[in-house]
Design a protein around this motif. Structure first.
Motif, PDB file in Angstrom:
ATOM      1  N   ILE A  66       0.835  -1.200   0.000  1.00 21.73           N
ATOM      2  CA  ILE A  66       0.000   0.000   0.000  1.00 21.73           C
ATOM      3  C   ILE A  66       0.872   1.252   0.000  1.00 21.73           C
ATOM      4  CG2 ILE A  66      -0.221   0.139   2.524  1.00 21.73           C
ATOM      5  CD1 ILE A  66      -3.162   0.983   2.060  1.00 21.73           C
ATOM      6  N   THR A 102      -7.757  -1.569  -6.781  1.00 24.65           N
ATOM      7  CA  THR A 102      -7.107  -0.507  -6.001  1.00 24.65           C
ATOM      8  C   THR A 102      -7.306   0.893  -6.551  1.00 24.65           C
ATOM      9  OG1 THR A 102      -5.019  -0.621  -7.224  1.00 24.65           O
ATOM     10  CG2 THR A 102      -5.304  -2.156  -5.362  1.00 24.65           C
ATOM     11  N   LYS A 149      -6.005   2.582   6.779  1.00 23.74           N
ATOM     12  CA  LYS A 149      -4.973   3.056   5.850  1.00 23.74           C
ATOM     13  C   LYS A 149      -5.491   2.937   4.427  1.00 23.74           C
ATOM     14  CE  LYS A 149      -1.835   0.207   7.483  1.00 23.74           C
ATOM     15  NZ  LYS A 149      -0.542  -0.492   7.674  1.00 23.74           N
ATOM     16  N   ASP A 166      -7.249  -0.600   4.001  1.00 26.55           N
ATOM     17  CA  ASP A 166      -6.585  -1.506   4.936  1.00 26.55           C
ATOM     18  C   ASP A 166      -7.211  -1.333   6.317  1.00 26.55           C
ATOM     19  OD1 ASP A 166      -4.880  -2.770   6.748  1.00 26.55           O
ATOM     20  OD2 ASP A 166      -3.095  -2.383   5.532  1.00 26.55           O
ATOM     21  N   SER A 175      -6.755  -3.779   8.692  1.00 27.83           N
ATOM     22  CA  SER A 175      -6.137  -4.866   9.455  1.00 27.83           C
ATOM     23  C   SER A 175      -5.870  -4.502  10.913  1.00 27.83           C
ATOM     24  CB  SER A 175      -4.839  -5.315   8.784  1.00 27.83           C
ATOM     25  OG  SER A 175      -3.908  -4.249   8.688  1.00 27.83           O
ATOM     26  N   SER A 200     -10.539 -10.136   6.620  1.00 25.17           N
ATOM     27  CA  SER A 200     -11.400  -9.302   5.773  1.00 25.17           C
ATOM     28  C   SER A 200     -12.778  -9.928   5.588  1.00 25.17           C
ATOM     29  CB  SER A 200     -10.743  -9.068   4.410  1.00 25.17           C
ATOM     30  OG  SER A 200     -10.536 -10.281   3.706  1.00 25.17           O
ATOM     31  N   ASP A 247      -5.363  -9.850  -1.041  1.00 27.74           N
ATOM     32  CA  ASP A 247      -4.824  -9.056   0.060  1.00 27.74           C
ATOM     33  C   ASP A 247      -5.839  -9.041   1.196  1.00 27.74           C
ATOM     34  OD1 ASP A 247      -3.800  -7.213   1.844  1.00 27.74           O
ATOM     35  OD2 ASP A 247      -3.109  -5.829   0.298  1.00 27.74           O
ATOM     36  N   ASN A 277      -5.638  -7.980   4.117  1.00 28.66           N
ATOM     37  CA  ASN A 277      -5.609  -6.813   5.010  1.00 28.66           C
ATOM     38  C   ASN A 277      -6.706  -5.806   4.672  1.00 28.66           C
ATOM     39  OD1 ASN A 277      -3.378  -7.613   6.545  1.00 28.66           O
ATOM     40  ND2 ASN A 277      -1.937  -6.726   5.081  1.00 28.66           N
ATOM     41  N   CYS A 278      -7.254  -5.918   3.473  1.00 29.75           N
ATOM     42  CA  CYS A 278      -8.101  -4.849   2.951  1.00 29.75           C
ATOM     43  C   CYS A 278      -9.518  -5.313   2.638  1.00 29.75           C
ATOM     44  CB  CYS A 278      -7.479  -4.286   1.674  1.00 29.75           C
ATOM     45  SG  CYS A 278      -5.827  -3.564   1.906  1.00 29.75           S
TER      46      CYS A 278
END
Length: 482
Positions: free
Chosen positions: A221, A252, A393, A406, A408, A424, A447, A449-450
């Protein structure tokens, strides 16, 4: 979409209680099988549904009775191992489930699908209706009408600096079909397909359909989710056959600057077997100062690049199902061969509409510019709003209509009446349950985290969604120190 949020939103009332209130909850098994919400299935998750899907796809048999006989006959109802290896599209599954919940009377705000809320511009729609009235309703050539392919060549030359002839263009039923056919046409069993993550959910599965191996390269990121050329160079092997790039990116919104693409091109040029598939479907949805560069326009890249584009996103023509592929004739002919044995040519009506779309002017003219202006306003609202939340984030998107956030820092949080936010997947279930907003877990894009939010909905819808998300977020506290 505004209709979805009519009436007051009762903050704190979960979908579980809403479903209890209704006597006829959602019951479509095809919609429910791949989704997970604590509201309806307390121990059900997106991931567990996928595991069940795989388990059910192994070799199976059913007992039936033969004609005139009492002896049972076992029928093999297994499916292909190639299909077994595939994951169902999570974005499609979530969108379908959210739609079913809305139809059941639950005011879910659907921000999962990447579908513009605008109507197809009138000039384009009229061209399609005129085609019907004039009887232009028969099969077209497999590769597309000469009229449309010629218009595509003109567009690519003037807007992208790419020179093609009509026999180097293949028109298909959407850009998605173009991508799949390209992967099938150039990849052999054992080949590797390099895919930067976060990625569009279908890229790895298309590689598997071709009996190729997806090689996923994670991005950061902090680098705006852009591929690091040095990391790319380290992952290329003698088996590497295809590199897939998507700019502007789904999920993204990142846009590859020309200088970075040139660095990637220098690496690609060192490997004779390596081709590039450049997915440019969001090309016109871009926010200055970002600019779009077609990979095939870079020195030495025309011969090894397959460029995919289409009409769905920029022209709000998702239901028209129209996309195209440009590239060297031998590759395009191979893709056309696959198409000739599957769907054949695209809709004659849609192709007439496509010609009208390309006639709107540079980058879609004022009609597209108006939509892009609205997308940017929505992006700015969400970036500001999520920026006000602790522990979130983000990389500000430069194109497309997605925000990849993000969250996470909240993983590990336990919410009373819901459970632990582990990933997620559970976070999206939390927002669906507590805020009645449908989002897509980042693990679908490589990903975890997102999460992805689509802002292809009206500003008023996004404002209501943000209100709900902020209310639900009060139940969360970042488990990781910020």
């Amino acid at each position: 979409m505004d209709a979805l949020i009519s009436g007051s939103y009762a903050g704190g009332i979960s979908l579980k209680s809403r479903l209890r209130e209704r006597q006829s909850p959602v019951s479509d098994p095809d919609t429910l099988y791949s989704l997970s919400f604590s509201t309806r299935f307390p121990k059900f998750s997106f991931k567990s549904s996928e595991r069940r899907h795989y388990a059910n796809c192994h070799k199976m048999s059913a007992v039936i009775k033969g004609d005139g006989s009492t002896d049972p006959v076992k029928l093999d109802i297994s499916v292909s191992p190639r299909v077994n290896s595939l994951k169902p599209s999570k974005t499609m599954a979530i969108s379908d489930h959210a739609t079913a919940l809305v139809q059941a009377g639950i005011p879910v705000i659907r921000l999962a699908a990447g579908e513009p809320d605008f109507d197809t511009p009138t000039v384009i729609a009229e061209a399609g209706m005129r085609a019907i009235r004039e009887g232009y309703t028969r099969y077209t050539p497999n590769a597309g009408t000469m009229e449309l392919r010629t218009a595509i060549c003109k567009k690519l030359k003037e807007e992208n600096g790419l020179t093609y002839t009509p026999d180097q263009i293949l028109v298909s039923n959407g850009a998605k079909q173009c991508i799949l056919q390209a992967v099938l046409a150039v990849c052999s069993p054992g080949d590797e397909v390099i895919i930067p993550a976060p990625f569009w959910v279908s890229y790895p599965e298309m590689a598997r359909l071709a009996d190729a191996t997806p090689v996923v390269i994670s991005t950061l990121i902090s680098d705006d989710f852009l591929l690091n050329p040095k990391v790319l160079a380290s992952r290329i092997t003698e088996k590497s056959r295809l590199l897939i790039l998507c700019s502007p990116s789904n999920p993204t919104g990142s846009v590859y600057p020309k200088k970075l693409l040139e660095e990637i091109a220098e690496i690609v040029a060192k490997h004779p077997r390596l081709l590039v598939l450049s997915d440019e479907i969001y090309e016109h949805i871009i926010y200055p100062p970002a600019t779009h560069t077609s990979f095939a326009s870079l020195p030495g890249m025309w011969d090894r690049t397959l460029t995919v584009n289409g009409f769905s996103k920029a022209f709000a023509m998702t239901g028209w199902r129209l996309g195209y592929l440009g590239g060297p004739k031998h590759f395009v002919a191979a893709c056309g061969k696959i198409q000739s044995q599957s769907t054949s040519g695209a809709s004659s009506i849609s192709q007439k509409a496509g010609v009208a779309a390309l006639g709107l002017g540079h980058a879609g003219g004022e009609a597209v510019a108006t939509m892009v202006k609205a997308f940017r306003e929505r992006r700015d609202f969400l970036v500001k709003s999520f920026g006000e939340l602790d522990g979130v984030k983000m990389s500000e998107p430069q194109g497309a209509f997605y925000l990849f956030l993000d969250f996470s820092s909240y993983y590990g949080t336990e919410v009373e009446g819901f459970g632990v936010i582990k990933d997620s997947d559970s976070l999206c279930r939390f927002f669906l349950d507590k805020a009645q907003v449908a989002l897509v877990p980042g693990d679908a894009f490589g990903d975890d985290n997102c999460i992805r939010i689509s802002y292809a909905a009206s500003l008023s819808t996004l404002q209501e969604a943000m209100k709900r998300i902020k209310q639900a977020q009060l139940l969360l506290k970042p488990a990781v120190a910020i």
